[in-house]
Motif scaffolding. Structure first.
Motif, PDB file in Angstrom:
ATOM      1  N   CYS A  40       0.826  -1.206   0.000  1.00  0.00           N
ATOM      2  CA  CYS A  40       0.000   0.000   0.000  1.00  0.00           C
ATOM      3  C   CYS A  40       0.859   1.255   0.000  1.00  0.00           C
ATOM      4  N   PHE A  41       1.838   1.321   0.891  1.00  0.00           N
ATOM      5  CA  PHE A  41       2.667   2.515   0.979  1.00  0.00           C
ATOM      6  C   PHE A  41       3.428   2.753  -0.327  1.00  0.00           C
ATOM      7  N   ARG A  42       3.904   1.682  -0.954  1.00  0.00           N
ATOM      8  CA  ARG A  42       4.583   1.825  -2.242  1.00  0.00           C
ATOM      9  C   ARG A  42       3.626   2.342  -3.307  1.00  0.00           C
ATOM     10  N   LYS A  43       2.439   1.780  -3.349  1.00  0.00           N
ATOM     11  CA  LYS A  43       1.447   2.182  -4.350  1.00  0.00           C
ATOM     12  C   LYS A  43       1.095   3.658  -4.203  1.00  0.00           C
ATOM     13  N   TRP A  44       1.070   4.136  -2.962  1.00  0.00           N
ATOM     14  CA  TRP A  44       0.701   5.527  -2.695  1.00  0.00           C
ATOM     15  C   TRP A  44       1.883   6.480  -2.763  1.00  0.00           C
ATOM     16  N   GLY A  45       3.046   5.989  -3.226  1.00  0.00           N
ATOM     17  CA  GLY A  45       4.207   6.834  -3.400  1.00  0.00           C
ATOM     18  C   GLY A  45       4.919   7.188  -2.119  1.00  0.00           C
ATOM     19  N   CYS A  46       4.763   6.365  -1.078  1.00  0.00           N
ATOM     20  CA  CYS A  46       5.384   6.623   0.219  1.00  0.00           C
ATOM     21  C   CYS A  46       6.551   5.671   0.448  1.00  0.00           C
ATOM     22  N   ASP A  47       7.380   6.039   1.404  1.00  0.00           N
ATOM     23  CA  ASP A  47       8.503   5.189   1.783  1.00  0.00           C
ATOM     24  C   ASP A  47       7.969   3.923   2.439  1.00  0.00           C
ATOM     25  N   PRO A  48       8.290   2.743   1.909  1.00  0.00           N
ATOM     26  CA  PRO A  48       7.817   1.494   2.515  1.00  0.00           C
ATOM     27  C   PRO A  48       8.274   1.313   3.951  1.00  0.00           C
ATOM     28  N   GLU A  49       9.286   2.096   4.366  1.00  0.00           N
ATOM     29  CA  GLU A  49       9.748   2.029   5.746  1.00  0.00           C
ATOM     30  C   GLU A  49       8.691   2.559   6.720  1.00  0.00           C
ATOM     31  N   MET A  50       7.630   3.167   6.188  1.00  0.00           N
ATOM     32  CA  MET A  50       6.540   3.615   7.052  1.00  0.00           C
ATOM     33  C   MET A  50       5.888   2.443   7.778  1.00  0.00           C
ATOM     34  N   VAL A  51       6.179   1.226   7.301  1.00  0.00           N
ATOM     35  CA  VAL A  51       5.623   0.039   7.946  1.00  0.00           C
ATOM     36  C   VAL A  51       6.396  -0.322   9.211  1.00  0.00           C
ATOM     37  N   SER A  52       7.592   0.239   9.396  1.00  0.00           N
ATOM     38  CA  SER A  52       8.460  -0.187  10.502  1.00  0.00           C
ATOM     39  C   SER A  52       7.824  -0.025  11.891  1.00  0.00           C
ATOM     40  N   PRO A  53       7.019   1.022  12.174  1.00  0.00           N
ATOM     41  CA  PRO A  53       6.412   1.100  13.507  1.00  0.00           C
ATOM     42  C   PRO A  53       5.432  -0.029  13.811  1.00  0.00           C
ATOM     43  N   PHE A  54       4.985  -0.732  12.771  1.00  0.00           N
ATOM     44  CA  PHE A  54       4.040  -1.824  12.971  1.00  0.00           C
ATOM     45  C   PHE A  54       4.740  -3.162  13.220  1.00  0.00           C
ATOM     46  N   ILE A  55       6.062  -3.153  13.196  1.00  0.00           N
ATOM     47  CA  ILE A  55       6.824  -4.380  13.435  1.00  0.00           C
ATOM     48  C   ILE A  55       7.346  -4.361  14.866  1.00  0.00           C
ATOM     49  N   ARG A  56       6.924  -5.323  15.631  1.00  0.00           N
ATOM     50  CA  ARG A  56       7.312  -5.319  17.041  1.00  0.00           C
ATOM     51  C   ARG A  56       8.773  -5.714  17.204  1.00  0.00           C
ATOM     52  N   GLY A  57       9.349  -5.311  18.337  1.00  0.00           N
ATOM     53  CA  GLY A  57      10.714  -5.690  18.646  1.00  0.00           C
ATOM     54  C   GLY A  57      10.780  -7.116  19.178  1.00  0.00           C
ATOM     55  N   LEU A  58      11.867  -7.432  19.850  1.00  0.00           N
ATOM     56  CA  LEU A  58      12.059  -8.790  20.338  1.00  0.00           C
ATOM     57  C   LEU A  58      11.130  -9.127  21.492  1.00  0.00           C
ATOM     58  N   ASP A  59      10.764  -8.120  22.291  1.00  0.00           N
ATOM     59  CA  ASP A  59       9.950  -8.381  23.474  1.00  0.00           C
ATOM     60  C   ASP A  59       8.488  -8.074  23.206  1.00  0.00           C
ATOM     61  N   ARG A  60       7.683  -9.111  23.093  1.00  0.00           N
ATOM     62  CA  ARG A  60       6.267  -8.978  22.768  1.00  0.00           C
ATOM     63  C   ARG A  60       5.522  -8.183  23.840  1.00  0.00           C
ATOM     64  N   ASP A  61       5.778  -8.504  25.115  1.00  0.00           N
ATOM     65  CA  ASP A  61       5.049  -7.850  26.209  1.00  0.00           C
ATOM     66  C   ASP A  61       5.370  -6.366  26.295  1.00  0.00           C
ATOM     67  N   LEU A  62       6.646  -6.012  26.097  1.00  0.00           N
ATOM     68  CA  LEU A  62       7.023  -4.598  26.136  1.00  0.00           C
ATOM     69  C   LEU A  62       6.367  -3.825  24.994  1.00  0.00           C
ATOM     70  N   PHE A  63       6.336  -4.445  23.813  1.00  0.00           N
ATOM     71  CA  PHE A  63       5.713  -3.819  22.646  1.00  0.00           C
ATOM     72  C   PHE A  63       4.232  -3.562  22.900  1.00  0.00           C
ATOM     73  N   LEU A  64       3.535  -4.582  23.388  1.00  0.00           N
ATOM     74  CA  LEU A  64       2.108  -4.436  23.653  1.00  0.00           C
ATOM     75  C   LEU A  64       1.869  -3.420  24.771  1.00  0.00           C
ATOM     76  N   GLY A  65       2.670  -3.471  25.820  1.00  0.00           N
ATOM     77  CA  GLY A  65       2.507  -2.532  26.919  1.00  0.00           C
ATOM     78  C   GLY A  65       2.694  -1.090  26.477  1.00  0.00           C
ATOM     79  N   ALA A  66       3.671  -0.853  25.603  1.00  0.00           N
ATOM     80  CA  ALA A  66       3.913   0.499  25.097  1.00  0.00           C
ATOM     81  C   ALA A  66       2.732   0.988  24.258  1.00  0.00           C
ATOM     82  N   LEU A  67       2.174   0.091  23.435  1.00  0.00           N
ATOM     83  CA  LEU A  67       1.001   0.463  22.636  1.00  0.00           C
ATOM     84  C   LEU A  67      -0.198   0.782  23.516  1.00  0.00           C
TER      85      LEU A  67
END
Length: 215
Positions: A40-67
């Motif tokens: 989607c981001f590519r199709k809309w002319g955006c940097d595909p790296e915009m997807v990076s905030p949606f990729i969680r880090g190594l710690d699932r619980d910390l990621f969910l807690g922060a959200l």
């Protein structure tokens, strides 16, 4: 972009603005989920790296807690920002000049004309409103889920009309989230919604005199 992908995008967007839980993290962990976002981001002319905030880090619980903490700060905490995710609050309570109510033209109120219109649509289509949305039938999550439903079988004119009538307030929501200094997750989430509405529903637009009403 296929109709099925548009339906899926609407469901994804609704998930992104729902209170974060373990199911959201499960969705974000799916490769197909991330690949669709990148597409989607590519199709809309955006940097595909915009997807990076949606990729969680190594710690699932910390990621969910922060959200969860950020969602509460932005949208639900009494001592937080309380950014509204409800359409009526961004518009005058009613456009009826003969209403006679002193707050008729006020903004920031729920259950305005926009909510009443959606209640009529849901009733016409025999759709039941979930308990959590009984007092806010024009909540963003519910509107995006309904848009997903429209993409399943509704004419393009219905989809375009619904977007024009009920999702025209997303730019204002984006301004509020940007102003709040939100985390990249929610900044990119609202950007994702706005880009989709701008680029993926234009083909269904019709002139005002040709609009087809939903019910």
């Amino acid at each position: 972009m296929t109709t099925q992908e548009k339906e899926q995008i609407c469901s994804i967007a609704a998930t992104l603005f729902s209170p974060p839980d373990a199911l959201l993290v499960d969705d974000l962990d799916q490769e197909g989920f991330r690949l669709l976002l990148v597409k989607c981001f590519r199709k809309w002319g955006c940097d595909p790296e915009m997807v990076s905030p949606f990729i969680r880090g190594l710690d699932r619980d910390l990621f969910l807690g922060a959200l969860q903490s950020e969602y509460e700060r932005l949208f639900t905490a009494l001592d937080g920002l309380r950014i509204s995710l409800v359409e009526s609050t961004y518009k005058p309570w009613t456009l009826d000049k003969d209403c006679g109510v002193i707050f008729a033209a006020s903004k920031g109120l729920v259950m305005g004309d926009w909510a009443a219109h959606l209640l009529d649509i849901y009733e016409c289509l025999s759709l039941e409103i979930p308990e959590d949305f009984r007092s806010t039938p024009d909540h963003l999550v519910l509107e995006l889920e309904f848009l997903s439903l429209l993409h399943q079988s509704a004419p393009k004119e219905w989809i375009s009309t619904f977007v024009e009538d009920h999702l025209d307030w997303i730019p204002e929501l984006k301004k509020e989230i940007d102003k709040a200094g939100s985390s990249p997750f929610y900044r990119n989430s609202v950007e994702f919604v706005q880009l989709f509405l701008e680029h993926e529903t234009n083909d269904g637009k019709v002139k005002d005199h040709g609009k087809k009403r939903i019910c």
